[in-house]
Design an enzyme around this catalytic site. Structure first.
Site, PDB file in Angstrom:
ATOM      1  N   ASP A 124       0.865  -1.185   0.000  1.00  0.00           N
ATOM      2  CA  ASP A 124       0.000   0.000   0.000  1.00  0.00           C
ATOM      3  C   ASP A 124       0.897   1.230   0.000  1.00  0.00           C
ATOM      4  O   ASP A 124       0.758   2.118   0.836  1.00  0.00           O
ATOM      5  CB  ASP A 124      -0.930  -0.010   1.220  1.00  0.00           C
ATOM      6  CG  ASP A 124      -1.971   1.111   1.177  1.00  0.00           C
ATOM      7  OD1 ASP A 124      -2.226   1.647   0.075  1.00  0.00           O
ATOM      8  OD2 ASP A 124      -2.516   1.465   2.235  1.00  0.00           O
ATOM      9  N   LEU A 125       1.823   1.256  -0.942  1.00  0.00           N
ATOM     10  CA  LEU A 125       2.842   2.293  -0.937  1.00  0.00           C
ATOM     11  C   LEU A 125       2.330   3.566  -1.609  1.00  0.00           C
ATOM     12  O   LEU A 125       1.954   3.562  -2.778  1.00  0.00           O
ATOM     13  CB  LEU A 125       4.095   1.810  -1.658  1.00  0.00           C
ATOM     14  CG  LEU A 125       5.276   2.763  -1.487  1.00  0.00           C
ATOM     15  CD1 LEU A 125       5.873   2.630  -0.092  1.00  0.00           C
ATOM     16  CD2 LEU A 125       6.328   2.525  -2.546  1.00  0.00           C
TER      17      LEU A 125
END
Length: 273
Positions: free
Chosen positions: A182-183
């Site tokens: 979930d960068l």
């Protein structure tokens, strides 16, 4: 929130002096907590603090900067406080190098397989992680297919068409790299022109391009980011759209129809719009 702050202090065997909320908090309560003995720590809840703790530890084992896990139970995660007062714009290249470290992580058994040992969630959206032997199957079943019952029939049909095409659009068995999952800029801590920590992971083992793609959903990474990680392989544009689509679908379900144009944009990029 005071209850969460007190619980976090108790997990460390201390007493609460003060607390205040930290930025973010759309999917979990996150607090900066001050203890009577002078310590300051971050306390947060979430869908599964124990799983998040395991993900942070896995990231840290690669040598990537993450906050230390100080305590955890089923209700709260207590983390080392790391300074975060700088803009990501000053260190995109370093973030590329940090991700290259993260992506050296491999499944514990060394096998070529894709997933994670437990399921997770982003807010109310389930994130299943059961292992698969091929990457297109993982992305189809665990990241796209899970939304079919929640997005309306027309969009579901488009997603189904994409799922059927994934074996020709994604590599079958890329090296299974550890992914942050979930960068984006809000999950990268920066201080003194350095990346001080990666936070709020949604880890699995998969194609390393996922993190490179999702970094561009809400930010515009410069060329230095990609160069620092390593050269991109031909055809990455369509794969980036497919990987970004998952983030857009999660936001559509969490925050509503304002994200539908973003979903349509990435479907177009994947060639099924």
């Amino acid at each position: 929130m005071t209850r969460l702050a007190r619980h976090g202090a108790a997990l460390l065997g201390g007493q609460l002096w003060n607390w205040h909320p930290l930025q973010g908090g759309d999917l979990a309560q996150t607090l900066l907590v001050y203890l009577n003995d002078g310590r300051r720590v971050v306390v947060k809840n979430g869908p599964d603090p124990r799983v998040e703790a395991a993900m942070l530890r896995a990231l840290g084992q690669t040598g990537a900067p993450v906050p230390d896990v100080l305590a955890v139970d089923e209700d709260a995660l207590v983390l080392q406080y790391l300074p975060a007062d700088g803009p990501l714009a000053t260190c995109w290249g370093e973030l590329g190098r940090v991700l290259a470290q993260v992506h050296t992580g491999r499944p514990p058994d060394g096998a070529t397989r894709y997933g994670w040992g437990t399921d997770y969630a982003l807010g109310t959206v389930a994130v299943p992680n059961a292992w698969t032997d091929t990457w297109p199957r993982f992305w189809a079943e665990r990241r796209i297919g899970i939304h079919l019952e929640h997005v309306g029939i027309d969009l579901a049909r488009q997603l189904e068409r994409l799922m059927h095409r994934l074996p020709e659009l994604l590599p079958a068995t890329p090296p299974p790299s550890l992914l942050h999952g979930d960068l984006w800029g809000g999950n990268v801590l920066v201080h003194a022109r350095r990346v001080t920590g990666l936070i709020d992971p949604c880890c699995c083992y998969g194609h390393a391009e996922v993190d490179l793609a999702t970094a561009g959903v809400f930010d515009r990474p410069p060329a230095a980011f990609f160069m620092a990680h390593g050269p991109l392989e031909a055809g990455y544009e369509a794969r980036f759209a497919i990987y970004r689509l998952w983030i857009a679908l999660v936001h559509l379900r969490l925050f509503g129809a304002t994200y539908r144009p973003l979903v349509a944009h990435y479907l177009d990029g994947a060639g099924v719009g």
